[in-house]
Design a protein around this motif. Structure first.
Motif, short mmCIF file in Angstrom:
data_model
loop_
_atom_site.label_atom_id
_atom_site.label_comp_id
_atom_site.label_asym_id
_atom_site.label_seq_id
_atom_site.Cartn_x
_atom_site.Cartn_y
_atom_site.Cartn_z
N UNK A 86 1.13 9.06 -6.07
CA UNK A 86 1.58 10.44 -5.82
C UNK A 86 2.40 10.96 -7.01
N UNK A 87 3.05 10.06 -7.72
CA UNK A 87 3.83 10.44 -8.90
C UNK A 87 2.95 10.55 -10.16
N UNK A 88 1.93 9.68 -10.24
CA UNK A 88 1.04 9.67 -11.40
C UNK A 88 -0.33 9.18 -10.97
N UNK A 89 -1.21 10.13 -10.66
CA UNK A 89 -2.52 9.75 -10.14
C UNK A 89 -3.41 9.08 -11.18
N UNK A 90 -2.98 9.07 -12.43
CA UNK A 90 -3.74 8.40 -13.49
C UNK A 90 -3.26 6.96 -13.74
N UNK A 91 -2.38 6.48 -12.90
CA UNK A 91 -1.79 5.15 -13.07
C UNK A 91 -2.83 4.07 -12.80
N UNK B 207 0.83 -1.21 0.00
CA UNK B 207 0.00 0.00 0.00
C UNK B 207 0.87 1.26 0.00
N UNK B 208 1.98 1.22 0.73
CA UNK B 208 2.90 2.36 0.72
C UNK B 208 3.46 2.58 -0.69
N UNK B 209 3.82 1.48 -1.34
CA UNK B 209 4.35 1.56 -2.70
C UNK B 209 3.30 2.13 -3.66
N UNK B 210 2.07 1.67 -3.52
CA UNK B 210 0.98 2.17 -4.37
C UNK B 210 0.78 3.66 -4.13
N UNK B 211 0.81 4.07 -2.86
CA UNK B 211 0.71 5.51 -2.54
C UNK B 211 1.78 6.30 -3.25
N UNK B 212 3.00 5.76 -3.25
CA UNK B 212 4.11 6.42 -3.92
C UNK B 212 3.86 6.52 -5.43
N UNK B 213 3.39 5.42 -6.01
CA UNK B 213 3.10 5.42 -7.45
C UNK B 213 2.02 6.44 -7.80
N UNK C 47 -8.50 16.10 -7.25
CA UNK C 47 -7.31 16.62 -7.95
C UNK C 47 -7.44 16.53 -9.46
N UNK C 48 -8.09 15.47 -9.93
CA UNK C 48 -8.21 15.24 -11.38
C UNK C 48 -9.58 14.63 -11.67
N UNK C 49 -10.61 15.48 -11.76
CA UNK C 49 -11.98 14.97 -11.92
C UNK C 49 -12.22 14.19 -13.23
N UNK C 50 -11.33 14.34 -14.19
CA UNK C 50 -11.49 13.60 -15.45
C UNK C 50 -10.58 12.39 -15.54
N UNK C 51 -10.09 11.94 -14.39
CA UNK C 51 -9.27 10.74 -14.34
C UNK C 51 -10.18 9.53 -14.14
#
Length: 153
Positions: free
Chosen positions: A22-27, A14-20, A62-66
């Motif tokens: 935080x870098x790309x919320x569209x991942x 879960x920490x790793x996913x949070x990191x991913x 943060x990104x309503x169209x994601x």
């Protein structure tokens, strides 16, 4: 039964996913993996779903169209046979975003689902009409969804 206080490894995931995210919320892969980790570590209690909807909501704002964050939120509600009304803060987030006139087909589609769930097919039909313009590439899909309604209820 003895409850272990040691990390099972899922926490690190879960920490790793949070990191991913935080870098790309569209991942989308990270969102899918988050679902997998929750499913296989703690399961989907109402409390977990509430927390995850709050988590997804921060990214939705943060990104309503994601589409990825919307699919995650909607997926955990539907997969667990829950209703939007079971999670008032998420419903309020959607209503508030709509009142702010945020042009997101994913927001509108979620609101349509909420209206259908509440038996307000007229409001859902109106949203599908808006979606035909906003998301014209899926116009036939929105017409199909609209035609499935019994308008007037």
């Amino acid at each position: 039964a003895v409850v272990s206080t040691q990390s099972t490894g899922w926490d690190k995931e879960l920490e790793y996913i949070d990191e991913l995210l935080s870098k790309d919320l569209r991942n989308n892969s990270a969102w899918n993996h988050r679902y997998f980790v929750i499913e296989n570590s703690q399961g989907w209690s109402k409390e977990t779903i509430s927390k995850e909807l709050e988590y997804a909501g921060t990214y939705i704002k943060k990104a309503p169209n994601n589409e990825s964050s919307w699919n995650y939120a909607r997926g955990i509600i539907k997969k667990n046979k829950m209703k939007y009304s079971d999670f008032p803060p998420f419903k309020e987030l959607c209503v508030g975003m709509n009142e702010s006139h945020i042009p997101s087909p994913f927001l509108l589609s979620t609101l349509a689902d909420i209206h259908v769930e509440e038996g307000n097919n007229t409001a859902a039909s109106n949203i599908f009409e808006q979606l035909k313009d906003l998301d014209s590439i899926r116009e036939k899909y929105w017409t199909f969804k609209q035609n499935q309604l019994q308008v007037g209820s």
